[in-house]
Design a protein around this motif. Structure first.
Motif, PDB file in Angstrom:
ATOM      1  N   GLY A 153      -6.234  -3.083 -18.287  1.00 33.19           N
ATOM      2  CA  GLY A 153      -5.782  -3.030 -16.902  1.00 33.19           C
ATOM      3  C   GLY A 153      -4.688  -4.012 -16.535  1.00 33.19           C
ATOM      4  O   GLY A 153      -4.105  -3.900 -15.461  1.00 33.19           O
ATOM      5  N   VAL A 154      -4.390  -4.992 -17.407  1.00 30.40           N
ATOM      6  CA  VAL A 154      -3.313  -5.940 -17.114  1.00 30.40           C
ATOM      7  C   VAL A 154      -1.987  -5.188 -17.209  1.00 30.40           C
ATOM      8  O   VAL A 154      -1.725  -4.492 -18.183  1.00 30.40           O
ATOM      9  CB  VAL A 154      -3.313  -7.132 -18.103  1.00 30.40           C
ATOM     10  N   ARG A 155      -1.175  -5.333 -16.163  1.00 29.26           N
ATOM     11  CA  ARG A 155       0.150  -4.712 -16.157  1.00 29.26           C
ATOM     12  C   ARG A 155       1.200  -5.783 -16.040  1.00 29.26           C
ATOM     13  O   ARG A 155       1.199  -6.568 -15.087  1.00 29.26           O
ATOM     14  CB  ARG A 155       0.280  -3.758 -14.972  1.00 29.26           C
ATOM     15  N   LEU A 156       2.075  -5.870 -17.045  1.00 34.78           N
ATOM     16  CA  LEU A 156       3.226  -6.753 -16.995  1.00 34.78           C
ATOM     17  C   LEU A 156       4.302  -6.135 -17.879  1.00 34.78           C
ATOM     18  O   LEU A 156       4.024  -5.266 -18.698  1.00 34.78           O
ATOM     19  CB  LEU A 156       2.889  -8.187 -17.410  1.00 34.78           C
ATOM     20  N   SER A 157       5.528  -6.576 -17.698  1.00 32.93           N
ATOM     21  CA  SER A 157       6.643  -5.977 -18.428  1.00 32.93           C
ATOM     22  C   SER A 157       6.508  -6.232 -19.931  1.00 32.93           C
ATOM     23  O   SER A 157       5.844  -7.188 -20.358  1.00 32.93           O
ATOM     24  CB  SER A 157       7.972  -6.563 -17.929  1.00 32.93           C
ATOM     25  N   ASN A 158       7.161  -5.397 -20.714  1.00 33.40           N
ATOM     26  CA  ASN A 158       7.165  -5.588 -22.172  1.00 33.40           C
ATOM     27  C   ASN A 158       7.761  -6.945 -22.532  1.00 33.40           C
ATOM     28  O   ASN A 158       7.312  -7.600 -23.463  1.00 33.40           O
ATOM     29  CB  ASN A 158       7.941  -4.466 -22.863  1.00 33.40           C
ATOM     30  N   GLY A 213      12.736 -16.593 -15.147  1.00 33.10           N
ATOM     31  CA  GLY A 213      14.112 -16.712 -15.614  1.00 33.10           C
ATOM     32  C   GLY A 213      15.082 -15.982 -14.698  1.00 33.10           C
ATOM     33  O   GLY A 213      16.072 -15.417 -15.160  1.00 33.10           O
ATOM     34  N   GLY A 214      14.772 -15.964 -13.399  1.00 28.82           N
ATOM     35  CA  GLY A 214      15.642 -15.294 -12.440  1.00 28.82           C
ATOM     36  C   GLY A 214      15.439 -13.788 -12.372  1.00 28.82           C
ATOM     37  O   GLY A 214      16.114 -13.107 -11.605  1.00 28.82           O
ATOM     38  N   ILE A 215      14.526 -13.255 -13.156  1.00 24.36           N
ATOM     39  CA  ILE A 215      14.264 -11.811 -13.162  1.00 24.36           C
ATOM     40  C   ILE A 215      12.946 -11.553 -12.433  1.00 24.36           C
ATOM     41  O   ILE A 215      11.896 -12.051 -12.846  1.00 24.36           O
ATOM     42  CB  ILE A 215      14.193 -11.270 -14.606  1.00 24.36           C
ATOM     43  N   PRO A 216      12.983 -10.773 -11.348  1.00 26.07           N
ATOM     44  CA  PRO A 216      11.743 -10.483 -10.625  1.00 26.07           C
ATOM     45  C   PRO A 216      10.825  -9.588 -11.464  1.00 26.07           C
ATOM     46  O   PRO A 216      11.280  -8.666 -12.132  1.00 26.07           O
ATOM     47  CB  PRO A 216      12.206  -9.775  -9.358  1.00 26.07           C
ATOM     48  N   GLU A 217       9.541  -9.899 -11.425  1.00 22.48           N
ATOM     49  CA  GLU A 217       8.530  -9.140 -12.157  1.00 22.48           C
ATOM     50  C   GLU A 217       7.363  -8.876 -11.225  1.00 22.48           C
ATOM     51  O   GLU A 217       7.109  -9.643 -10.305  1.00 22.48           O
ATOM     52  CB  GLU A 217       8.012  -9.945 -13.357  1.00 22.48           C
ATOM     53  N   ARG A 218       6.648  -7.841 -11.497  1.00 20.71           N
ATOM     54  CA  ARG A 218       5.425  -7.498 -10.768  1.00 20.71           C
ATOM     55  C   ARG A 218       4.281  -7.530 -11.771  1.00 20.71           C
ATOM     56  O   ARG A 218       4.350  -6.885 -12.809  1.00 20.71           O
ATOM     57  CB  ARG A 218       5.574  -6.109 -10.158  1.00 20.71           C
ATOM     58  N   LEU A 219       3.246  -8.301 -11.487  1.00 18.78           N
ATOM     59  CA  LEU A 219       2.087  -8.410 -12.367  1.00 18.78           C
ATOM     60  C   LEU A 219       0.870  -7.820 -11.674  1.00 18.78           C
ATOM     61  O   LEU A 219       0.677  -8.025 -10.479  1.00 18.78           O
ATOM     62  CB  LEU A 219       1.769  -9.869 -12.686  1.00 18.78           C
ATOM     63  N   LEU A 220       0.040  -7.119 -12.432  1.00 18.72           N
ATOM     64  CA  LEU A 220      -1.252  -6.666 -11.939  1.00 18.72           C
ATOM     65  C   LEU A 220      -2.295  -7.231 -12.882  1.00 18.72           C
ATOM     66  O   LEU A 220      -2.210  -7.029 -14.101  1.00 18.72           O
ATOM     67  CB  LEU A 220      -1.353  -5.143 -11.909  1.00 18.72           C
ATOM     68  N   VAL A 221      -3.261  -7.966 -12.333  1.00 12.44           N
ATOM     69  CA  VAL A 221      -4.258  -8.650 -13.151  1.00 12.44           C
ATOM     70  C   VAL A 221      -5.654  -8.313 -12.635  1.00 12.44           C
ATOM     71  O   VAL A 221      -6.014  -8.697 -11.514  1.00 12.44           O
ATOM     72  CB  VAL A 221      -4.052 -10.179 -13.116  1.00 12.44           C
ATOM     73  N   PRO A 222      -6.458  -7.600 -13.431  1.00 13.19           N
ATOM     74  CA  PRO A 222      -7.859  -7.384 -13.045  1.00 13.19           C
ATOM     75  C   PRO A 222      -8.600  -8.723 -13.057  1.00 13.19           C
ATOM     76  O   PRO A 222      -8.324  -9.587 -13.896  1.00 13.19           O
ATOM     77  CB  PRO A 222      -8.404  -6.461 -14.139  1.00 13.19           C
TER      78      PRO A 222
END
Length: 186
Positions: A48-53, A88-97
């Motif tokens: 269920g953890v969602r983060l970029s590659n 590093g200046g790059i926006p990311e969206r994380l999903l953490v159960p």
């Protein structure tokens, strides 16, 4: 020693994860009160953890995020939280159960919890909530991404915004840590 068929250790972990859930829910609704801020460590391999590659490659086992000044759109549900952060200046969206959360620490009041993630430590025969080892006094405050333990790969400088409170020391002695071992009969 009798066998615990009720599994009090798992019930206690779930209740303590409820503390993390409640604190994040309040922060999502009202913002962070006073000097409170949170270091949240999670298992990047957990279901269920969602983060970029890009982030998964950089932190293949676990990572710690800091919710302090530069995060946005914190959404908390019964089973997970989702947040926007910049790496590093790059926006990311994380999903953490919440089941993936391994540790929670609020250095403003020296309060911390550390959890077993199902399957991750079970292979080592480790059960229950473990104590957090605070950083030594004077050690630099981590950036928004700082994996624990020290043997894991660290975030590169500039990967995340630096904390605006130079006086905050997450590692000061006297942290209040809850451990299930205190309640177990040995």
């Amino acid at each position: 020693m009798p066998t615990d068929l009720i599994r009090y250790d798992l019930l206690a972990q779930d209740a303590l994860r409820g503390v993390v859930r409640r604190v994040l829910l309040d922060a999502a609704r009202d913002g962070l009160p006073g000097d409170h801020h949170f270091y949240i460590t999670f298992d990047t391999r957990a279901p269920g953890v969602r983060l970029s590659n890009r982030m998964r490659e950089k932190y293949p086992l676990e990572m710690t995020v800091v919710l302090q000044h530069q995060y946005w759109d914190l959404i908390v549900t019964e089973h997970s939280f989702e947040v926007g952060l910049s790496f590093g200046g790059i926006p990311e969206r994380l999903l953490v159960p919440f089941d993936a959360v391994k540790g929670f620490f609020d250095p403003s009041v020296q309060f911390g919890l550390q959890f077993e993630v199902a399957g991750a430590e079970a292979e080592k025969g480790d059960t229950g909530v473990r104590e957090i080892t605070p950083r030594p006094s004077g050690e630099a405050e981590p950036s928004a991404v700082s994996p624990l333990p020290a043997s894991a790969p660290r975030a590169e400088p500039g990967d995340a915004p630096k904390a605006d409170h130079p006086g905050t020391d997450a590692g000061a002695a006297g942290a209040e840590v809850v451990s299930l071992d205190k309640f177990r009969k040995k």
